[in-house]
Each structure stands twice: as C-alpha cells, then as structure tokens.
Design a protein around this motif. Structure first.
Motif, short mmCIF file in Angstrom:
data_model
loop_
_atom_site.label_atom_id
_atom_site.label_comp_id
_atom_site.label_asym_id
_atom_site.label_seq_id
_atom_site.Cartn_x
_atom_site.Cartn_y
_atom_site.Cartn_z
N MET A 97 0.84 -1.20 0.00
CA MET A 97 0.00 0.00 0.00
C MET A 97 0.87 1.25 0.00
SD MET A 97 -3.37 -0.32 -0.06
CE MET A 97 -4.06 1.03 0.90
N VAL A 98 1.94 1.23 0.79
CA VAL A 98 2.88 2.36 0.81
C VAL A 98 3.50 2.54 -0.57
CG1 VAL A 98 5.04 3.22 1.77
CG2 VAL A 98 3.35 2.17 3.28
N THR A 100 2.24 1.73 -3.41
CA THR A 100 1.22 2.24 -4.33
C THR A 100 1.00 3.73 -4.13
OG1 THR A 100 0.14 0.08 -4.20
CG2 THR A 100 -1.10 1.86 -5.21
N VAL A 101 0.97 4.16 -2.87
CA VAL A 101 0.79 5.59 -2.57
C VAL A 101 1.97 6.39 -3.13
CG1 VAL A 101 0.72 7.30 -0.72
CG2 VAL A 101 -0.64 5.21 -0.54
N GLY A 105 1.06 8.72 -6.14
CA GLY A 105 1.16 10.11 -5.69
C GLY A 105 2.27 10.86 -6.39
N PHE A 228 -4.19 9.89 -10.89
CA PHE A 228 -4.01 9.12 -9.66
C PHE A 228 -4.75 7.79 -9.73
CE2 PHE A 228 -4.94 8.00 -5.24
CZ PHE A 228 -3.68 8.14 -4.66
N TRP A 232 -2.96 4.19 -9.70
CA TRP A 232 -3.29 3.36 -8.54
C TRP A 232 -3.77 1.98 -8.98
CZ3 TRP A 232 -3.07 4.51 -3.24
CH2 TRP A 232 -3.65 3.56 -2.38
N THR A 249 3.37 -3.02 -6.15
CA THR A 249 2.21 -2.26 -5.74
C THR A 249 1.11 -3.24 -5.33
OG1 THR A 249 1.36 -2.18 -8.00
CG2 THR A 249 2.78 -0.37 -7.30
N SER A 277 -7.81 -2.25 -1.42
CA SER A 277 -7.19 -1.42 -2.46
C SER A 277 -8.12 -0.30 -2.92
CB SER A 277 -6.80 -2.30 -3.65
OG SER A 277 -6.31 -1.53 -4.71
N PRO A 280 -9.08 3.55 -0.34
CA PRO A 280 -8.49 4.90 -0.42
C PRO A 280 -9.09 5.74 -1.54
CG PRO A 280 -6.78 3.25 -0.09
CD PRO A 280 -8.04 2.50 -0.36
N ILE A 284 -11.10 9.27 -1.01
CA ILE A 284 -10.65 10.50 -1.67
C ILE A 284 -11.77 11.08 -2.52
CG2 ILE A 284 -9.07 11.42 -3.41
CD1 ILE A 284 -6.98 9.43 -2.40
#
Length: 302
Positions: A97-98, A100-101, A105, A228, A232, A249, A277, A280, A284
């Motif tokens: 997850m980190v 992927t962010v 991002g 994004f 993602w 990812t 997944s 988030p 957002i």
C-alpha cells in the motif's frame, strides 16, 4: 336583458376556470409521473453500479469453500474474517500500500506539473512549429502501449532501475492526454491576464504559476484525479518492473494471489485485497466529488 346577457358570461368564465384547473391537474400529474420514473431509473442505475462493490464486500467475508460452490449464492450461509487474516499472511499488504501511494502520488504530482507546463507553452506562447509539435504529441497516442513495454523495460533495466520506485515512476512522468486536456482549457482563458502581467515585468514561469494555474484549478483537479486513479489501479507496468513482493504495488501483489501455490483461486482473499485497495480511492472521491464533477463540467463546457 342585462341579466340574460350576464348569465352566459358567468357560465363561460366558470367553464374556462374548470378547463384551466383540469389542464393544471394534468400537467401536475405528468410532472409527477416524469419525476417518479426519473427517480426509479436513477435508483435502478445506482443499484446496478453499486452491485459489483456489494459482491466484493460480501465475498470478502465469505469462507473460501463457499466461494467455490455452484450455483453461487449472493448471501452466503456464514461469514468469516479469515480472508483478511490470510491476506496479511500471504502478502506484505502494508508495504505494498505504501508502494502504491508513493507510485501513484509521485506520478500524479510530477505528471500534472509537467503536463501543465507543456500545455501552457502550446496554448499561451507563440513559437514556430507549435502546431507541428502538438500534432506530433497527439500522434504518439496512436502507438500501442504494448509496443513500448520491451524497449522501455530494457532501457530501465540497463540503468539498474528494476525493483525500484523510479523504475515504475519515470515512464509515467508526463501524459499526452493530460497535456491536450489542459491545453484546451488554457486556450479558453483570456490572454489579457498574461499581457497585463508581462507589462508589470512578470516572466513566463511566474505567469504560469500565479495566473494560469490558479484559474485552471478545476481542469488540473480532473487531470490529477484521473492520473491518480489510473496509476493506482495500474497492473501491467508495476507487475513487469517488480519481481519482489516488497517492491510491488498492491494491484501487482493481488495478481500474484491467483493460484497461489494451488489450482484453486482464493476468491475471498482476493476480494478482501481488492476492497482494501479500493477504499483509499473511495474515501478520496467522497471528499472531492463536488469539485471533481464541477471540474469535468467546466472543462467540457470550455
């Protein structure tokens, strides 16, 4: 004579009022039917759109043996949290997850900035060959992405960027679609703002940052959100560029769960990962949906 003359007149007025009331009632009935049908259609469309997400949610809490039964049941006979426990045991989902962010991002920030600068030059600055350059950029959109996978991979591999953040980020640092969309929006902005700033001594980069970008927030938000979401949910490129679980990812990690050491796909575990997944993005979009929809509308109008 006067009373006889007045009687038909009163009857006529009463008839006209009755007819007017009937027409109003019919119009009200038609309006009510139209609104009812509209609401029914919207509710049906909402159910159709939400139904797949509900299936993912229910399946994520369904024991794996029940997901293999036929015919499938929408509401299972029992629920369990074992799928989520198994998910965290099978893959380093927190680390992914980190990853992927960081991937989505970073690409979004750089890509939106570079796309906006290119769009500014192609829309606000007159230079020789501008039309040819724009046509060349649009022509690159006709090249299939699959045709570029092997050359780009070999280039990045020669730079020792496989299994690294920059290996999956660098090829996505600009997007022709974003450039074209922002250019179309920038064209609609009055150039008097630019000229006034130049008279005051502002340079092109200052005009871009302080005048054009603030007036194009809606278009920038649309490009950023699409960028994004696209990165993602991207599967193929991160899957090719990463071979270690800790560098993948979350989408690439979930793809590796299919047939994980077995001929039986753990659908419950996969759906649990898919839900984690998607959360988030849902969160957002929940907070920016008004600005996002407004931005799409304004961009389309302009």
């Amino acid at each position: 004579m006067s009373h006889a003359a007045q009687a038909p007149s009163l009857s006529q007025v009463s008839s006209e009022r009755h007819r007017s009331d009937q027409l109003k009632k019919r119009a009200h009935t038609r309006s009510l039917i139209a609104r009812t049908l509209t609401y029914v259609l919207l509710i049906a469309m909402t159910i159709v759109i939400i139904f797949p997400l509900l299936i993912v949610l229910i399946t994520s809490f369904t024991p794996n043996k029940l997901t293999q039964t036929w015919p499938p049941k929408i509401i299972p006979s029992s629920f369990t949290f074992d799928n989520y426990t198994s998910l965290f045991q099978r893959m380093p989902i927190g680390r992914q997850m980190v990853n992927t962010v960081i991937f989505a991002g970073t690409v979004t920030i750089f890509s939106v900035f570079f796309d906006a600068m290119a769009a500014y030059g192609l829309s606000r600055i007159d230079f020789k060959g501008r039309g040819f350059l724009l046509g060349l950029l649009i022509a690159t959109m006709m090249i299939p992405a699959m045709a570029l996978l092997i050359p780009v991979y070999k280039l990045l591999a020669s730079m020792n960027l496989v299994n690294s953040y920059w290996g999956i980020i660098i090829p996505r640092l600009a997007d022709v679609g974003g450039i074209f969309l922002l250019r179309q929006f920038f064209i609609s902005l009055p150039k008097d703002l630019d000229n006034a700033a130049r008279i005051d001594g502002a340079g092109e980069f200052r005009i871009f940052l302080q005048i054009v970008l603030p007036n194009a927030k809606s278009a920038v938000l649309v490009v950023a959100m699409f960028n994004f979401m696209g990165n993602w949910n991207d599967l193929l490129w991160p899957l090719i560029m990463t071979s270690k679980p800790e560098t993948r990812t979350i989408t690439a990690g979930l793809a590796m769960l299919t047939g994980h050491g077995s001929s039986v796909t753990p659908y419950g575990v996969v759906m649990a990962g898919a839900l984690i997944s998607a959360l988030p993005l849902l969160i957002i979009f929940f907070f920016i949906q008004k600005s996002f929809v407004q931005g799409i509308a304004m961009t389309g109008i302009k």
